[in-house]
Design a protein around this motif. Structure first.
Motif, mmCIF file in Angstrom:
data_model
loop_
_atom_site.group_PDB
_atom_site.id
_atom_site.type_symbol
_atom_site.label_atom_id
_atom_site.label_comp_id
_atom_site.label_asym_id
_atom_site.label_seq_id
_atom_site.Cartn_x
_atom_site.Cartn_y
_atom_site.Cartn_z
ATOM 1 N N SER A 1 35.700 45.034 46.468
ATOM 2 C CA SER A 1 35.373 43.710 45.920
ATOM 3 C C SER A 1 33.890 43.623 45.568
ATOM 4 O O SER A 1 33.525 43.027 44.560
ATOM 5 C CB SER A 1 35.767 42.594 46.880
ATOM 6 O OG SER A 1 35.022 42.647 48.067
ATOM 7 N N ARG A 2 33.038 44.242 46.359
ATOM 8 C CA ARG A 2 31.602 44.214 46.078
ATOM 9 C C ARG A 2 31.318 44.907 44.748
ATOM 10 O O ARG A 2 30.550 44.412 43.934
ATOM 11 C CB ARG A 2 30.816 44.862 47.217
ATOM 12 C CG ARG A 2 29.306 44.744 47.027
ATOM 13 C CD ARG A 2 28.499 45.292 48.180
ATOM 14 N NE ARG A 2 28.780 46.682 48.427
ATOM 15 C CZ ARG A 2 29.268 47.162 49.569
ATOM 16 N NH1 ARG A 2 29.523 46.353 50.573
ATOM 17 N NH2 ARG A 2 29.493 48.444 49.727
ATOM 18 N N LEU B 1 40.032 37.218 43.324
ATOM 19 C CA LEU B 1 38.949 37.716 42.475
ATOM 20 C C LEU B 1 38.672 36.759 41.315
ATOM 21 O O LEU B 1 37.516 36.508 40.968
ATOM 22 C CB LEU B 1 39.287 39.100 41.908
ATOM 23 C CG LEU B 1 38.916 40.286 42.771
ATOM 24 C CD1 LEU B 1 39.445 41.573 42.168
ATOM 25 C CD2 LEU B 1 37.420 40.377 42.984
ATOM 26 N N TRP C 1 34.110 29.627 44.719
ATOM 27 C CA TRP C 1 33.838 31.020 44.371
ATOM 28 C C TRP C 1 33.104 31.736 45.508
ATOM 29 O O TRP C 1 33.377 32.902 45.780
ATOM 30 C CB TRP C 1 33.063 31.107 43.052
ATOM 31 C CG TRP C 1 31.666 30.542 43.106
ATOM 32 C CD1 TRP C 1 31.302 29.247 42.921
ATOM 33 C CD2 TRP C 1 30.470 31.266 43.372
ATOM 34 N NE1 TRP C 1 29.929 29.114 43.065
ATOM 35 C CE2 TRP C 1 29.397 30.340 43.330
ATOM 36 C CE3 TRP C 1 30.186 32.605 43.637
ATOM 37 C CZ2 TRP C 1 28.079 30.710 43.537
ATOM 38 C CZ3 TRP C 1 28.870 32.970 43.843
ATOM 39 C CH2 TRP C 1 27.829 32.026 43.793
ATOM 40 N N ARG D 1 34.622 34.892 47.648
ATOM 41 C CA ARG D 1 33.885 36.146 47.836
ATOM 42 C C ARG D 1 33.835 36.546 49.311
ATOM 43 O O ARG D 1 33.959 37.715 49.649
ATOM 44 C CB ARG D 1 32.464 36.021 47.281
ATOM 45 C CG ARG D 1 32.414 36.082 45.779
ATOM 46 C CD ARG D 1 31.009 35.872 45.256
ATOM 47 N NE ARG D 1 31.003 36.027 43.814
ATOM 48 C CZ ARG D 1 30.268 36.931 43.167
ATOM 49 N NH1 ARG D 1 29.459 37.723 43.830
ATOM 50 N NH2 ARG D 1 30.336 37.017 41.858
ATOM 51 N N LEU E 1 32.602 42.664 41.844
ATOM 52 C CA LEU E 1 31.886 41.404 41.678
ATOM 53 C C LEU E 1 30.416 41.578 41.303
ATOM 54 O O LEU E 1 29.739 40.601 41.036
ATOM 55 C CB LEU E 1 32.021 40.559 42.942
ATOM 56 C CG LEU E 1 33.447 40.095 43.245
ATOM 57 C CD1 LEU E 1 33.522 39.467 44.632
ATOM 58 C CD2 LEU E 1 33.942 39.141 42.187
ATOM 59 N N GLU E 2 29.920 42.776 41.297
ATOM 60 C CA GLU E 2 28.499 42.987 40.954
ATOM 61 C C GLU E 2 28.269 42.831 39.470
ATOM 62 O O GLU E 2 29.040 43.010 38.645
ATOM 63 C CB GLU E 2 28.045 44.395 41.384
ATOM 64 C CG GLU E 2 27.903 44.495 42.876
ATOM 65 C CD GLU E 2 27.499 45.889 43.350
ATOM 66 O OE1 GLU E 2 27.645 46.866 42.600
ATOM 67 O OE2 GLU E 2 27.048 45.979 44.485
ATOM 68 N N ALA F 1 36.676 34.029 42.569
ATOM 69 C CA ALA F 1 35.337 34.503 42.935
ATOM 70 C C ALA F 1 34.400 34.644 41.746
ATOM 71 O O ALA F 1 33.179 34.568 41.915
ATOM 72 C CB ALA F 1 35.442 35.836 43.674
ATOM 73 N N VAL F 2 34.935 34.814 40.560
ATOM 74 C CA VAL F 2 34.064 34.975 39.387
ATOM 75 C C VAL F 2 33.906 33.687 38.584
ATOM 76 O O VAL F 2 33.040 33.599 37.726
ATOM 77 C CB VAL F 2 34.542 36.114 38.458
ATOM 78 C CG1 VAL F 2 34.510 37.442 39.193
ATOM 79 C CG2 VAL F 2 35.907 35.841 37.875
#
Length: 157
Positions: free
Chosen positions: A152-153, A125, A137, A141, A156-157, A128-129
């Motif tokens: 995770s969705r 995570l 990243w 994701r 990550l939004e 991913a950010v």
């Protein structure tokens, strides 16, 4: 680096891989995860056929996942190699046990690999950010979407 030490503790030659035994896998992982720049010497291509071949997983895959996740967690993968390393992880967690592994009673390789990858969930995570210039990243994701799409969705939004 603990992940690199972990590589040396594994008896790779005792594990099965796509090409027979996994004796070369440890060195290829070391090159992929820790070599600077483009010095992987073809390790990525070799790993493609040793850890998973056309979606088929082999006995060495869960140990490789554990090593990749450890390297991500400690932040020891050079930035230029991170996306490629995560790509290998992504291919593994989407694979299924090879027929030869199923015949040997090792049909749960996918579950083993995903369980190992989930140990690095928060590290993935973090990657991913952080919008890096090598697009690791985006690969992180994609891996997270495979492991835990719903949660995770939302994060990550």
């Amino acid at each position: 680096m603990l992940a690199e030490k972990q590589l040396h503790l594994v008896s790779w030659g005792d594990l099965r891989a796509g090409g027979g035994n996994a004796s070369r896998v440890g060195e290829d992982l070391r090159m992929l995860l820790f070599a600077e720049g483009d010095a992987d010497d073809g390790a990525y291509e070799r790993l493609e056929n040793e850890l998973e071949a056309q979606g088929d997983l082999f006995q060495c895959a869960p140990v490789a996942v554990a090593t990749i996740v450890a390297a991500v967690a400690e932040g020891s993968i050079p930035a230029a190699n991170l996306a490629t390393s995560l790509d290998v992880l992504g291919r593994i967690v989407t694979g299924y046990a090879d027929r030869s592994e199923i015949a040997l009673g090792n049909g749960d390789l996918r579950e083993q690999c995903r369980a190992e990858a989930m140990k690095g969930y928060w590290s993935l995570l973090r990657v991913a950010v952080e919008r890096d210039p090598f697009n690791a990243w985006q690969v992180a994701r994609a891996v997270l979407a495979v492991l835990d799409e719903e949660h995770s969705r939302r994060i990550l939004e």
